[in-house]
Design a protein around this motif. Structure first.
Motif, PDB file in Angstrom:
ATOM      1  N   ILE A 170       0.860  -1.174   0.000  1.00 41.05           N
ATOM      2  CA  ILE A 170       0.000   0.000   0.000  1.00 41.05           C
ATOM      3  C   ILE A 170       0.902   1.232   0.000  1.00 41.05           C
ATOM      4  CG2 ILE A 170      -1.951   1.155   1.084  1.00 41.05           C
ATOM      5  CD1 ILE A 170      -2.480  -1.743   0.192  1.00 41.05           C
TER       6      ILE A 170
ATOM      7  N   ILE B 128      -0.648  -0.645   8.943  1.00 38.30           N
ATOM      8  CA  ILE B 128      -0.575  -1.567   7.805  1.00 38.30           C
ATOM      9  C   ILE B 128       0.543  -2.583   8.018  1.00 38.30           C
ATOM     10  CG2 ILE B 128       0.095  -1.687   5.365  1.00 38.30           C
ATOM     11  CD1 ILE B 128      -1.514   0.843   4.896  1.00 38.30           C
TER      12      ILE B 128
ATOM     13  N   MET C 285       0.229  -7.500   4.632  1.00 37.61           N
ATOM     14  CA  MET C 285       0.303  -6.152   4.085  1.00 37.61           C
ATOM     15  C   MET C 285       1.652  -5.509   4.417  1.00 37.61           C
ATOM     16  SD  MET C 285      -3.329  -4.178   4.538  1.00 37.61           S
ATOM     17  CE  MET C 285      -4.789  -4.684   3.635  1.00 37.61           C
TER      18      MET C 285
ATOM     19  N   ALA D 244       3.479  -1.397   4.031  1.00 39.80           N
ATOM     20  CA  ALA D 244       3.292  -0.003   3.652  1.00 39.80           C
ATOM     21  C   ALA D 244       4.543   0.537   2.971  1.00 39.80           C
ATOM     22  CB  ALA D 244       2.962   0.842   4.877  1.00 39.80           C
TER      23      ALA D 244
ATOM     24  N   ALA E 154       3.323  -1.185  -5.959  1.00 35.22           N
ATOM     25  CA  ALA E 154       2.202  -1.031  -5.030  1.00 35.22           C
ATOM     26  C   ALA E 154       0.920  -1.586  -5.629  1.00 35.22           C
ATOM     27  CB  ALA E 154       2.023   0.446  -4.673  1.00 35.22           C
ATOM     28  N   ASP E 155       0.081  -2.135  -4.761  1.00 32.00           N
ATOM     29  CA  ASP E 155      -1.248  -2.624  -5.163  1.00 32.00           C
ATOM     30  C   ASP E 155      -2.312  -1.547  -5.022  1.00 32.00           C
ATOM     31  OD1 ASP E 155      -0.954  -5.793  -5.446  1.00 32.00           O
ATOM     32  OD2 ASP E 155       0.266  -5.153  -3.755  1.00 32.00           O
ATOM     33  N   MET E 156      -2.003  -0.491  -4.278  1.00 30.93           N
ATOM     34  CA  MET E 156      -2.962   0.599  -4.087  1.00 30.93           C
ATOM     35  C   MET E 156      -2.192   1.862  -3.751  1.00 30.93           C
ATOM     36  SD  MET E 156      -6.240   0.894  -1.471  1.00 30.93           S
ATOM     37  CE  MET E 156      -7.184  -0.306  -2.399  1.00 30.93           C
TER      38      MET E 156
ATOM     39  N   VAL F 179      -2.735   5.630  -1.970  1.00 33.92           N
ATOM     40  CA  VAL F 179      -3.616   6.445  -1.125  1.00 33.92           C
ATOM     41  C   VAL F 179      -2.898   7.747  -0.821  1.00 33.92           C
ATOM     42  CG1 VAL F 179      -4.923   6.570   1.015  1.00 33.92           C
ATOM     43  CG2 VAL F 179      -4.622   4.362  -0.106  1.00 33.92           C
TER      44      VAL F 179
ATOM     45  N   ILE G 181      -9.460  -0.415   3.211  1.00 32.68           N
ATOM     46  CA  ILE G 181      -8.510  -1.116   2.346  1.00 32.68           C
ATOM     47  C   ILE G 181      -8.637  -2.624   2.526  1.00 32.68           C
ATOM     48  CG2 ILE G 181      -6.059  -1.490   1.901  1.00 32.68           C
ATOM     49  CD1 ILE G 181      -5.579   1.427   2.722  1.00 32.68           C
TER      50      ILE G 181
END
Length: 503
Positions: free
Chosen positions: A263, A299, A305, A307, A331-333, A335, A475
């Motif tokens: 993330i 995270i 997970m 970060a 990264a998968d996401m 933010v 998430i």
């Protein structure tokens, strides 16, 4: 005059080493404490320093241990080290070379620690180390995962009555007090005249007396037959034992064959770009960095997970480079964390935005995107886009628009648990910071820093933890519904599907 046994070069070297040691003692950092705790998400260690310091982490095997060397850091006198917790069996200290403090964590198994990080706070700097896990040492966690606090004995062979006992007249079952009481009640009711029963007791009372425990009522003994012969009474067979409930499958745990979900967390603004400034003088860039660090901590404490902070200090990063750094981290996401501002000091509440290259959902969303996009002008970067880059960006984003909307909706739902949101739905506009993201991406406005009350909440560490937890909940919910292959979330979804449940 020459001193026997010591030449001038050796004397100079000794003086240099002594000077370096004195400098380290005078100006180096001090290790003030070591904290260790374990919980459902794994084992957490913190080394408390009075200032930022260099560090080196060395994993060793046979036996398993993690060594932390702190060059130029001295150990506070009479420092008490904690006892073993979780995966850490013991904590030791030493000094491999003069001026270097060494902390050794003896491990129970070769679990790989997450990437260490330095966190700054009002009481100094903390070097954070974490070993992920699902808390199997916790009996409550084992029960919640479908296990048991103590191993159950292995079941013996099961035999039926027909093969275990020779044919004979069955004996009546043992009478327990409750059965005897029900038996006496049944005989009393049976001996009462039917008319009296109907006139003196309501039907509901009789029904309650006769059906209070039907499985425990023993058959009433009939009166002797003529000639003194007693009737043959056959005992009712004992009820067949119910089949034991099927054991729940154990929750999958992180293994070396799985990859963590990455993330990317982007604290907005930074450096020469302070972002919005609250009525009390609070800079947006400082607030969002604190929230981003707390979100990263939570995270990293979540199994499966990891970060990746786009910036971990007060530095400015171009908007076009932020999503690129997330891409480089695989990264998968993505933010991006911000704090909103408005001319109306009464405006309050959090919001979540996604990218739209074809307009904005509202005038406020368009105004916010323009304000955030101007950050590069403050940083001295000229925004340029040609036709080809616009087409390529639209194509890159088209496959992630729906995923971004779904993920943002989950995060907005999580934020509702913290307080009122500014908008009931996910908003969208053409945010430059989201344009280069080729993964689900969103921009989270954690509140209005222009509101005096929200400004106070945004600088409160407790409120920052609640915001980070709400974002993490969103998430987690998104990836539980749409788990990428090869991750712990995918293994959990497969296990739940096999068990006939939902992830």
């Amino acid at each position: 005059m020459r001193i026997r046994g010591i030449n001038p070069s050796q004397a100079l070297l000794a003086l240099a080493l002594l000077a370096a040691l004195c400098w380290n003692l005078a100006y180096g950092a001090e290790l003030r404490g070591v904290e260790l705790r374990s919980g459902p998400t794994g084992t957490h260690a913190e080394l408390r320093l009075d200032a930022r310091a260099e560090y080196k982490v060395i994993p060793l095997a046979n036996p398993d241990r993690l060594v932390v060397d702190l060059p130029g850091t001295r150990l506070r006198g009479n420092l008490a080290l904690p006892g073993g917790q979780g995966i850490v069996k013991n904590v030791r200290s030493g000094q491999p070379v003069p001026g270097t403090t060494r902390i050794v964590f003896d491990l129970a198994n070769p679990t790989v620690a997450l990437a260490p990080r330095l966190e700054e706070g009002p009481d100094g700097v903390r070097l954070v180390l974490q070993w992920p896990g699902d808390g199997e040492a916790d009996p409550i966690a084992r029960v919640a995962a479908g296990g048991s606090a103590a191993p159950a004995p292995a079941p013996g062979p099961v035999t039926t009555v027909a093969t275990a006992l020779p044919p004979r007249v069955p004996s009546p079952p043992a009478v327990d007090p409750s059965a005897a009481s029900n038996d006496a009640t049944s005989r009393l009711i049976a001996g009462m005249p039917r008319a009296d029963v109907g006139s003196q007791s309501p039907p509901s009372a009789v029904a309650a007396a006769t059906t209070s425990a039907p499985e425990a009522v023993a058959p009433a003994t009939p009166a002797p037959m003529a000639g003194g012969a007693a009737p043959v009474v056959e005992a009712a067979p004992p009820p067949a034992p119910s089949a034991p409930p099927a054991a729940r499958p154990r929750t999958p745990v992180m293994t070396s064959s799985m990859r963590p979900l990455v993330i990317a967390i982007d604290p907005g603004h930074g450096g020469q770009d302070p972002g919005a400034i609250g009525p009390g003088g609070t800079y947006e860039k400082h607030v969002v960095l604190s929230i981003a660090r707390e979100l990263a901590r939570q995270i990293n404490a979540t199994p499966g997970m990891r970060a990746h902070l786009i910036r971990d200090n007060d530095a400015y990063i171009e908007l076009t480079q932020r999503a690129r750094r997330a891409r480089q981290a695989k990264a998968d996401m993505f933010v991006s964390i911000h704090a909103d501002a408005a001319l109306n000091r009464a405006a309050y509440g959090s919001s979540v935005y996604t990218l739209s290259t074809r307009g904005a959902s509202s005038q406020q969303a368009r105004w916010l995107a323009d304000r955030e996009n101007n950050a590069d002008l403050v940083g001295g970067v000229r925004l340029e886009r040609d036709t080809l880059s616009s087409v390529l960006l639209d194509l890159a984003q088209s496959g992630h628009m729906k995923a971004s909307q779904d993920a943002a909706q989950h995060v907005l739902t999580g934020l509702r648990a913290v307080g009122k949101t500014h908008k009931p739905n996910v908003e969208y506009a053409n945010f430059a910071v989201l344009r280069n993201a080729d993964m689900p991406a969103m921009l989270v406005e954690t509140g209005f820093i222009s509101n005096p009350d929200e400004e106070k909440r945004l600088v409160d560490p407790g409120h920052q933890r609640r915001i980070a937890s709400a974002v993490l909940d969103g998430i987690t919910a998104f990836f539980s519904n749409q788990p990428p292959p090869g991750t712990l979330f995918a293994a959990r979804a497969a296990a739940a599907e096999q068990a006939g449940g939902s992830p």
